[in-house]
Design a protein around this motif. Structure first.
Motif, PDB file in Angstrom:
ATOM      1  N   PRO A 114       3.638 134.715 -56.737  1.00 13.14           N
ATOM      2  CA  PRO A 114       5.156 134.105 -57.203  1.00 13.14           C
ATOM      3  C   PRO A 114       5.287 132.945 -56.026  1.00 13.14           C
ATOM      4  CG  PRO A 114       5.691 136.208 -56.232  1.00 13.14           C
ATOM      5  CD  PRO A 114       3.989 136.353 -56.396  1.00 13.14           C
ATOM      6  N   TRP A 118      11.120 131.632 -56.418  1.00 12.20           N
ATOM      7  CA  TRP A 118      11.317 132.657 -57.074  1.00 12.20           C
ATOM      8  C   TRP A 118      12.069 133.878 -56.172  1.00 12.20           C
ATOM      9  CZ3 TRP A 118       9.126 137.715 -57.327  1.00 12.20           C
ATOM     10  CH2 TRP A 118       9.754 138.396 -58.318  1.00 12.20           C
ATOM     11  N   TYR A 396       7.080 138.589 -62.565  1.00  5.96           N
ATOM     12  CA  TYR A 396       7.757 137.369 -62.281  1.00  5.96           C
ATOM     13  C   TYR A 396       7.725 136.217 -63.592  1.00  5.96           C
ATOM     14  CZ  TYR A 396       3.525 135.308 -60.662  1.00  5.96           C
ATOM     15  OH  TYR A 396       2.334 134.793 -60.368  1.00  5.96           O
ATOM     16  N   GLU A 398       8.433 132.370 -63.820  1.00  6.05           N
ATOM     17  CA  GLU A 398       8.851 131.235 -62.850  1.00  6.05           C
ATOM     18  C   GLU A 398       9.582 130.199 -63.817  1.00  6.05           C
ATOM     19  OE1 GLU A 398       8.627 130.873 -60.039  1.00  6.05           O
ATOM     20  OE2 GLU A 398       6.719 131.971 -59.289  1.00  6.05           O
TER      21      GLU A 398
END
Length: 399
Positions: A114, A118, A396, A398
């Motif tokens: 990531p 983030w 995650y 983005e």
């Protein structure tokens, strides 16, 4: 005199009655709310509902046979025979080329680390959940565990090394970049010897130097964290299981292992066992009441937040990829020597595979207790649960 005696006896009678009703009340409270007796780490008693979305929800990007073949290229290391076997399996797949391409694209999302933008949002979220006040400059490198944070003045770098999160290899890398170490150590644990204590914030004047460098903005700071489940398994296997050859620094842990096994065998009414090492289940049940060893305490307690902020937070699962990026930040072409696991895909590394197997064997109440202790560590990088298809990677988005 008689009246006084009667009064004393009457008071004693009502006092005994009051004690009896108090005991009955307390027993009723415990009976109807048994969780009141559970011990938790003070700074991680945060709401599970806030992380249940990723903790319980299956990934929209499941692993497929077709997608695994890209992992050697994505992570920059050759996976050897693993890739060959995967490709052979893929050649017999009934899926058409379009669906294979889609699977590759989906899986690649989590095989790339990531972004730091983030990650910084996750740090802020973690601090908010812990009730910490937002950071405002200047930086103050005042850490709960100052021995775990280092300042290297020549390369102008501050690093927090969390035990069982790859800290030994990273410290060796930084010592070589600093010029304090001219050779690659055969035993990387030697980086924790007293010879290198002068770089720790706990040493005289080091924290002050780090603070001054931070105020002028002439320093790069980072830390490395790890999925709490794989970190627990790694710590147990390395320090307590007895599966590794004893080292000079391991004697205190051999003693600790014997102590845990003895205590838990008595608790489990095991009298005919000559085992000197605890089982993984015994270790997990022992841990909540013994959170005093830095190898097993929550990772966020070692971080110097909220007094200071890190420029980078590195997931250990992506160390191989991010090593080059960190090297660019501190102007060195050196690389981390060795690796904590040779498998290129973090999902296939030994600690992840052991964690999947061992954690799935535990009962739900024990898993929930352990999760609550390490909840902030999960939120820190939005780490996946051991039942997640992409475990142990951060989950995650983005967008």
């Amino acid at each position: 005199m008689t009246k006084d005696l009667v009064l004393v006896r009457t008071c004693n009678k009502w006092f005994r009655i009051l004690i009896i009703w108090t005991v009955i009340f307390l027993l009723a409270v415990v009976f109807f709310n048994p969780n009141i007796l559970q011990r938790t780490t003070p700074q991680v008693a945060i709401s599970r509902e806030l992380t249940e979305a990723y903790y319980a929800t299956p990934s929209p990007h499941p692993i497929t046979v077709a997608s695994i073949k890209i992992q050697g290229d994505v992570l920059g290391r050759n996976n050897g025979s693993r890739n060959s076997s995967v490709e052979d399996s893929d050649s017999d797949s009934d899926s058409d080329s379009d669906s294979d391409s889609d699977s590759d694209s989906d899986s690649e999302i989590y095989l790339h680390p990531p972004t730091q933008e983030w990650i910084k949002k996750q740090i802020n979220r973690t601090m908010s959940l812990l009730g910490d006040t937002p950071h405002s400059p200047p930086y103050k490198w005042e850490c709960r565990q100052p021995r775990q944070t280092y300042y290297y003045p020549k390369i102008k770098t501050i690093f927090t090394g969390i035990p069982k999160s790859g800290c030994s290899n990273w410290i060796e890398f930084l010592l070589r970049a600093e010029g304090a170490l001219n050779v690659t150590l055969k035993n990387v644990d030697r980086v924790h010897d007293n010879d290198f204590d002068s770089f720790r914030l706990s040493s005289s004047g080091v924290a002050k130097q780090a603070n001054l460098a931070s105020i002028t903005g002439d320093v790069f700071s980072f830390a490395v964290v790890r999925n709490p489940w794989t970190r627990l398994v790694s710590g147990f296997r390395d320090k307590l299981s007895g599966e590794k050859r004893p080292q000079p620094r391991s004697e205190p842990f051999r003693h600790l292992a014997r102590k845990i096994a003895s205590v838990m065998n008595k608790r489990d009414n095991i009298t005919d066992s000559d085992r000197i090492n605890p089982t993984f289940n015994q270790f997990l049940r022992w841990l909540p009441e013994n959170l005093n060893n830095i190898h097993f305490t929550p990772q966020h307690l070692a971080l110097c937040i909220p007094a200071a902020r890190y420029d980078y937070l590195v997931p250990l699962e992506y160390s191989g990829v991010l090593n080059q990026l960190i090297g660019q930040k501190i102007n060195t072409s050196m690389k981390i020597s060795g690796s904590y696991d040779q498998a290129s895909d973090p999902r296939l590394q030994s600690s992840a595979l052991f964690a999947k197997e061992w954690m799935s064997q535990q009962d739900d109440k024990l898993i929930d207790k352990m999760y609550r202790i390490f909840e902030a560590d999960f939120v820190l990088m939005n780490y996946s649960n051991f039942s997640h298809p992409n475990f142990p990677l951060p989950i995650y988005d983005e967008n």
